[in-house]
Motif scaffolding. Sequence first.
Motif, mmCIF file in Angstrom:
data_model
loop_
_atom_site.group_PDB
_atom_site.id
_atom_site.type_symbol
_atom_site.label_atom_id
_atom_site.label_comp_id
_atom_site.label_asym_id
_atom_site.label_seq_id
_atom_site.Cartn_x
_atom_site.Cartn_y
_atom_site.Cartn_z
ATOM 1 N N GLY A 173 47.751 -35.526 -14.144
ATOM 2 C CA GLY A 173 47.622 -34.313 -14.926
ATOM 3 C C GLY A 173 46.552 -33.366 -14.416
ATOM 4 O O GLY A 173 45.821 -33.664 -13.468
ATOM 5 N N ARG A 174 46.448 -32.225 -15.094
ATOM 6 C CA ARG A 174 45.501 -31.195 -14.665
ATOM 7 C C ARG A 174 44.059 -31.655 -14.797
ATOM 8 O O ARG A 174 43.222 -31.342 -13.943
ATOM 9 C CB ARG A 174 45.726 -29.922 -15.480
ATOM 10 C CG ARG A 174 47.096 -29.310 -15.274
ATOM 11 C CD ARG A 174 47.228 -27.971 -15.969
ATOM 12 N NE ARG A 174 48.601 -27.493 -15.906
ATOM 13 C CZ ARG A 174 48.995 -26.268 -16.243
ATOM 14 N NH1 ARG A 174 48.094 -25.403 -16.681
ATOM 15 N NH2 ARG A 174 50.259 -25.919 -16.158
ATOM 16 N N GLU A 175 43.759 -32.373 -15.855
ATOM 17 C CA GLU A 175 42.389 -32.857 -16.009
ATOM 18 C C GLU A 175 42.031 -33.826 -14.900
ATOM 19 O O GLU A 175 40.937 -33.773 -14.333
ATOM 20 C CB GLU A 175 42.203 -33.514 -17.371
ATOM 21 C CG GLU A 175 40.770 -33.993 -17.606
ATOM 22 C CD GLU A 175 40.601 -34.710 -18.928
ATOM 23 O OE1 GLU A 175 39.465 -35.140 -19.217
ATOM 24 O OE2 GLU A 175 41.592 -34.854 -19.674
ATOM 25 N N ALA A 176 42.969 -34.735 -14.558
ATOM 26 C CA ALA A 176 42.710 -35.708 -13.496
ATOM 27 C C ALA A 176 42.590 -35.013 -12.139
ATOM 28 O O ALA A 176 41.711 -35.354 -11.328
ATOM 29 C CB ALA A 176 43.816 -36.755 -13.466
ATOM 30 N N PHE A 177 43.473 -34.046 -11.883
ATOM 31 C CA PHE A 177 43.375 -33.297 -10.626
ATOM 32 C C PHE A 177 42.070 -32.518 -10.579
ATOM 33 O O PHE A 177 41.376 -32.491 -9.551
ATOM 34 C CB PHE A 177 44.565 -32.345 -10.485
ATOM 35 C CG PHE A 177 44.588 -31.592 -9.186
ATOM 36 C CD1 PHE A 177 45.246 -32.115 -8.086
ATOM 37 C CD2 PHE A 177 43.956 -30.360 -9.057
ATOM 38 C CE1 PHE A 177 45.276 -31.422 -6.872
ATOM 39 C CE2 PHE A 177 43.971 -29.667 -7.862
ATOM 40 C CZ PHE A 177 44.638 -30.194 -6.766
ATOM 41 N N GLY A 208 39.583 -27.870 -16.725
ATOM 42 C CA GLY A 208 40.723 -28.738 -17.006
ATOM 43 C C GLY A 208 40.564 -29.476 -18.319
ATOM 44 O O GLY A 208 41.534 -29.648 -19.072
ATOM 45 N N TYR A 209 39.353 -29.912 -18.614
ATOM 46 C CA TYR A 209 39.097 -30.599 -19.885
ATOM 47 C C TYR A 209 39.290 -29.636 -21.056
ATOM 48 O O TYR A 209 39.903 -29.993 -22.085
ATOM 49 C CB TYR A 209 37.672 -31.147 -19.882
ATOM 50 C CG TYR A 209 37.271 -31.810 -21.191
ATOM 51 C CD1 TYR A 209 37.722 -33.083 -21.506
ATOM 52 C CD2 TYR A 209 36.455 -31.146 -22.107
ATOM 53 C CE1 TYR A 209 37.362 -33.692 -22.705
ATOM 54 C CE2 TYR A 209 36.095 -31.739 -23.301
ATOM 55 C CZ TYR A 209 36.552 -33.019 -23.598
ATOM 56 O OH TYR A 209 36.207 -33.605 -24.792
ATOM 57 N N ALA A 210 38.768 -28.417 -20.919
ATOM 58 C CA ALA A 210 38.931 -27.426 -21.987
ATOM 59 C C ALA A 210 40.404 -27.115 -22.218
ATOM 60 O O ALA A 210 40.846 -26.933 -23.358
ATOM 61 C CB ALA A 210 38.166 -26.151 -21.634
ATOM 62 N N TYR A 211 41.164 -27.079 -21.130
ATOM 63 C CA TYR A 211 42.603 -26.820 -21.268
ATOM 64 C C TYR A 211 43.285 -27.948 -22.041
ATOM 65 O O TYR A 211 44.130 -27.711 -22.902
ATOM 66 C CB TYR A 211 43.243 -26.656 -19.896
ATOM 67 C CG TYR A 211 44.732 -26.402 -19.957
ATOM 68 C CD1 TYR A 211 45.227 -25.115 -20.077
ATOM 69 C CD2 TYR A 211 45.634 -27.456 -19.908
ATOM 70 C CE1 TYR A 211 46.586 -24.871 -20.149
ATOM 71 C CE2 TYR A 211 47.003 -27.232 -19.981
ATOM 72 C CZ TYR A 211 47.476 -25.939 -20.097
ATOM 73 O OH TYR A 211 48.825 -25.707 -20.177
ATOM 74 N N ARG A 212 42.906 -29.195 -21.731
ATOM 75 C CA ARG A 212 43.529 -30.333 -22.417
ATOM 76 C C ARG A 212 43.184 -30.337 -23.900
ATOM 77 O O ARG A 212 44.034 -30.637 -24.751
ATOM 78 C CB ARG A 212 43.080 -31.649 -21.786
ATOM 79 C CG ARG A 212 43.755 -32.881 -22.401
ATOM 80 C CD ARG A 212 43.321 -34.149 -21.704
ATOM 81 N NE ARG A 212 41.930 -34.462 -21.930
ATOM 82 C CZ ARG A 212 41.456 -35.077 -23.002
ATOM 83 N NH1 ARG A 212 42.277 -35.416 -23.997
ATOM 84 N NH2 ARG A 212 40.177 -35.347 -23.128
ATOM 85 N N VAL A 213 41.956 -29.971 -24.223
ATOM 86 C CA VAL A 213 41.517 -30.018 -25.620
ATOM 87 C C VAL A 213 42.045 -28.839 -26.421
ATOM 88 O O VAL A 213 42.492 -28.992 -27.565
ATOM 89 C CB VAL A 213 39.972 -30.060 -25.682
ATOM 90 C CG1 VAL A 213 39.488 -29.917 -27.120
ATOM 91 C CG2 VAL A 213 39.466 -31.367 -25.076
ATOM 92 N N THR A 214 42.006 -27.632 -25.833
ATOM 93 C CA THR A 214 42.344 -26.427 -26.583
ATOM 94 C C THR A 214 43.732 -25.877 -26.276
ATOM 95 O O THR A 214 44.244 -25.036 -27.022
ATOM 96 C CB THR A 214 41.317 -25.314 -26.320
ATOM 97 O OG1 THR A 214 41.422 -24.892 -24.947
ATOM 98 C CG2 THR A 214 39.905 -25.814 -26.586
ATOM 99 N N GLY A 215 44.315 -26.335 -25.162
ATOM 100 C CA GLY A 215 45.632 -25.833 -24.785
ATOM 101 C C GLY A 215 45.609 -24.503 -24.070
ATOM 102 O O GLY A 215 46.658 -23.904 -23.838
ATOM 103 N N SER A 216 44.421 -24.014 -23.687
ATOM 104 C CA SER A 216 44.322 -22.750 -22.952
ATOM 105 C C SER A 216 43.031 -22.744 -22.138
ATOM 106 O O SER A 216 42.174 -23.613 -22.284
ATOM 107 C CB SER A 216 44.344 -21.560 -23.905
ATOM 108 O OG SER A 216 43.088 -21.407 -24.554
#
Length: 409
Positions: A49-53, A367-375
């Motif tokens: 996923g994006r966070e892992a990448f 990437g973490y912020a995207y996973r948590v907030t969706g944006s």
Amino acid sequence: MSPAPNPPLIPCNPWIVLICAAALVTIAMGIRQSFGLFLRPIELETGIGREAFGLAIAVQNLILGLAQPFVGALADKHGAGRVAAIGGALYALGLALSATVSTALGLNLTLGGLVGISMAGVTFVVAIGAAVRAVPPERRGLAAGIVTAGGSVGQFLLVPVAQGLIGAFGWRETLLIYAGLAAVMVALAIGIAGRPATPSTMQTAPAQGLGEALREAAGHSGFWLLNAGFFVCGFHVAFIGTHLPAFLVDKGLDPSIGARALALVGLFNILGSYVFGMSADSWRKKHVLAAIYLGRAVVMALFLAFPITPLSATVFACAMGFLWLGTVPLTSGLVGQIFGIRHMSMLFGIVFLSHQIGSFFGAWGAGYAYRVTGSYDLAWQLSIVIAVLAAALNWPIKDAPLLRREAVA
């Protein structure tokens, strides 16, 4: 008795050093700036996923930063050529191994760890250190700007090539092709190798020790302000370079727009690096640095204030590209101006470590912020706030040369 220290190395022909140093950064940074294009293909094929990448790229940036002071010290002592040759070989190996991975752990070990440590030997700290030693003091800012512009030339040329190769052959094959390109850096390292100094070419002033140089820098407030400002630069570069293509896709744009945006960032930074490199020889560097960070805040705020379209993405890429790496010749120039060039690679390596810590949070944190907030909204907002903060921190730097150190250099 302790062994005699290695004699300092005298740079070869300045033009050869500049061309080879710029070419090294062109390849190294051109490949590096294309990594954001691999996010979606790797996610779709492997499930990483994006966070892992983003974590893998963050690890890469962090290890690059942690290695810089030590690699810079090695380049100061043993010569930039040897360090760059080893770095180029490891870079090629890291890319080749990255092409074989299928798990997040494998991606972190190869694209993150091995590529990260290899880049320390072939990017700005070593290359700029070699370049500024090859030219007169009044041309050091321009030399640093030319080498910095090499990274933008690589971004302009190699990012679109990566997009085409990924579409035609796949992401694994593209990494293998770029591994072959990285191996060319081993040959280019010969051009920045110096020759040992003779008694007639060596300075008569006593050499400043490594520990003394570190203590001197640690006691100077400007050194820590430069570290803080460069942290912000790293956050911006890693966040935008890693996540801008995915951000634009999320807004409904074609993936080619993201590749074009990154290429335009590189194209316009060729001009920006040259202009800001020249300014380093003419104006107060700290004032220009403050203006760059403030300009970034304005550009990002305007980008988010209007609908995201192919046109707005293009305008943003051009404006941000002009401001992209102009901080490098100015920051490295301030290090050399204040502390001299005897230990410049090592001291700039420490400042670059701060840049890479910022890069860690820019790549992984977004990437973490995207996973948590969706944006990516939170990441953009934070980028604007810290850009204004960096402008405020650079303005009061005490940039007067330390005369004793300058005399030694």
